[in-house]
Design an enzyme around this catalytic site. Structure first.
Site, PDB file in Angstrom:
ATOM      1  N   HIS A  51       0.802  -1.225   0.000  1.00 18.22           N
ATOM      2  CA  HIS A  51       0.000   0.000   0.000  1.00 18.22           C
ATOM      3  C   HIS A  51       0.834   1.275   0.000  1.00 18.22           C
ATOM      4  O   HIS A  51       0.297   2.353  -0.267  1.00 18.22           O
ATOM      5  CB  HIS A  51      -0.945   0.007   1.203  1.00 18.22           C
ATOM      6  CG  HIS A  51      -2.074  -0.971   1.089  1.00 18.22           C
ATOM      7  ND1 HIS A  51      -3.068  -0.857   0.137  1.00 18.22           N
ATOM      8  CD2 HIS A  51      -2.362  -2.090   1.800  1.00 18.22           C
ATOM      9  CE1 HIS A  51      -3.926  -1.863   0.268  1.00 18.22           C
ATOM     10  NE2 HIS A  51      -3.519  -2.629   1.270  1.00 18.22           N
ATOM     11  N   GLN A 152      -0.190 -13.391   5.688  1.00 21.44           N
ATOM     12  CA  GLN A 152      -1.331 -12.619   6.181  1.00 21.44           C
ATOM     13  C   GLN A 152      -2.640 -13.355   5.946  1.00 21.44           C
ATOM     14  O   GLN A 152      -2.930 -13.796   4.831  1.00 21.44           O
ATOM     15  CB  GLN A 152      -1.394 -11.254   5.487  1.00 21.44           C
ATOM     16  CG  GLN A 152      -0.378 -10.269   6.017  1.00 21.44           C
ATOM     17  CD  GLN A 152      -0.624  -8.863   5.504  1.00 21.44           C
ATOM     18  OE1 GLN A 152       0.218  -8.307   4.814  1.00 21.44           O
ATOM     19  NE2 GLN A 152      -1.765  -8.289   5.854  1.00 21.44           N
ATOM     20  N   GLU A 154      -6.438 -12.487   5.866  1.00 17.39           N
ATOM     21  CA  GLU A 154      -7.267 -11.280   5.807  1.00 17.39           C
ATOM     22  C   GLU A 154      -8.514 -11.469   4.952  1.00 17.39           C
ATOM     23  O   GLU A 154      -9.064 -10.511   4.412  1.00 17.39           O
ATOM     24  CB  GLU A 154      -6.437 -10.096   5.302  1.00 17.39           C
ATOM     25  CG  GLU A 154      -5.558 -10.372   4.107  1.00 17.39           C
ATOM     26  CD  GLU A 154      -4.555  -9.263   3.849  1.00 17.39           C
ATOM     27  OE1 GLU A 154      -4.723  -8.153   4.386  1.00 17.39           O
ATOM     28  OE2 GLU A 154      -3.588  -9.507   3.098  1.00 17.39           O
ATOM     29  N   SER A 179      -7.808  -4.702   8.805  1.00 19.52           N
ATOM     30  CA  SER A 179      -8.684  -3.868   7.973  1.00 19.52           C
ATOM     31  C   SER A 179      -9.344  -4.677   6.867  1.00 19.52           C
ATOM     32  O   SER A 179     -10.563  -4.586   6.644  1.00 19.52           O
ATOM     33  CB  SER A 179      -7.900  -2.696   7.383  1.00 19.52           C
ATOM     34  OG  SER A 179      -7.436  -1.834   8.405  1.00 19.52           O
ATOM     35  N   ASP A 180      -8.542  -5.471   6.147  1.00 17.97           N
ATOM     36  CA  ASP A 180      -9.115  -6.302   5.085  1.00 17.97           C
ATOM     37  C   ASP A 180      -9.996  -7.400   5.660  1.00 17.97           C
ATOM     38  O   ASP A 180     -11.014  -7.764   5.060  1.00 17.97           O
ATOM     39  CB  ASP A 180      -8.006  -6.906   4.221  1.00 17.97           C
ATOM     40  CG  ASP A 180      -7.478  -5.917   3.199  1.00 17.97           C
ATOM     41  OD1 ASP A 180      -8.296  -5.293   2.497  1.00 17.97           O
ATOM     42  OD2 ASP A 180      -6.258  -5.751   3.102  1.00 17.97           O
TER      43      ASP A 180
END
Length: 257
Positions: A51, A152, A154, A179-180
């Protein structure tokens, strides 16, 4: 010839020993800000390639800036792709955070991308920044066992497959992308929702069941301390971008309001 101070991988060893590792996110893509983070005493720093506006040309000066730091650089790759991972290995990263891993097969792919044959599929260059341009005589013998792979979780599919992912040989830790994960569970922008928190706790428990450390990004102190109580081992407790944004706003408000 320069001395070899790159092996063993102390961050990998700390995770294997389940020692608490407090980290910070580096998203400003700047060697000066990264160097400042490296002076703060964090155990690890994520240099974000997913990101943040980072690429090979911005990662190299940041690695140089961290040369004398005790903080272990961890790169979050933009995607789980062998060529991208190979290039990041060659410039000197040893610790990898792989986003959006949903299946055992994807976890296996991530591990294989970081290993030389026959254990993996990493392409071979005899002279690059990671082996000090050919001056580390035992680099090929040592490299495979000194790479850290953190994956991760997510998405709902990732949660469903967390046991198989955590059990994958070569995966050193499970990292929750809050967040995801919140978005995947129908709570976009609300990682504190009870369903999200319950799912995070479940992921931690499954990782622990397989003897794997778990981690998370938690820029709110109360959240970070709760996750540590739940058994998280490696926690990023803030970001350079967040600290800079908050501090500059506070400074401006002190004089403008």
């Amino acid at each position: 010839m320069m001395s070899n101070d790159i092996f063993p991988n102390k961050f990998k060893a700390a995770l294997a020993a389940q020692r608490i590792q407090i980290g910070c996110w580096s998203a400003l893509a700047n060697p000066i800000s990264t160097e400042v983070l490296g002076l703060a005493g964090f155990d690890w720093l994520v240099l974000d390639g997913e990101h943040a506006p980072n690429d090979i040309s911005t990662f190299i000066p940041q690695l140089m800036a961290l040369k004398g730091s005790a903080s272990a650089p961890v790169v979050r790759v933009p995607t789980n792709e062998p060529v991208i991972i190979k290039r990041l290995l060659d410039i000197g990263f040893y610790n990898f955070l792989i986003p959006f891993v949903e299946t055992e097969e994807e976890a296996v792919r991530a591990v294989a991308s970081t290993r030389y044959p026959p254990e993996g599929i990493r392409g071979v260059s005899v002279s690059h920044r990671a082996n000090m341009f050919g001056t580390v005589p035992d680099y090929f013998a040592q490299s495979n066992k000194n790479i850290t792979i953190l994956v991760q979780i997510e998405s709902q599919q990732g949660v469903d497959n967390v046991d198989a992912i955590a059990a994958t040989e070569g995966v050193d830790g499970i990292f929750v992308g809050p967040s995801d994960l919140a978005a995947a569970l129908g709570h976009l922008g609300n990682a504190s929702h009870p369903e999200v928190q319950k799912t995070i706790q479940h992921i931690f428990a499954r990782a622990k069941a397989h003897g794997k450390p778990c981690g998370i990004l938690a820029p709110v102190e109360a959240d970070a301390r709760r996750y540590l109580e739940w058994g998280a081992t490696f926690v990023a407790v803030g970001s350079d971008l967040g600290v800079f944004r908050s501090a500059t706003q506070k400074l401006a408000d002190a004089f403008k309001k």
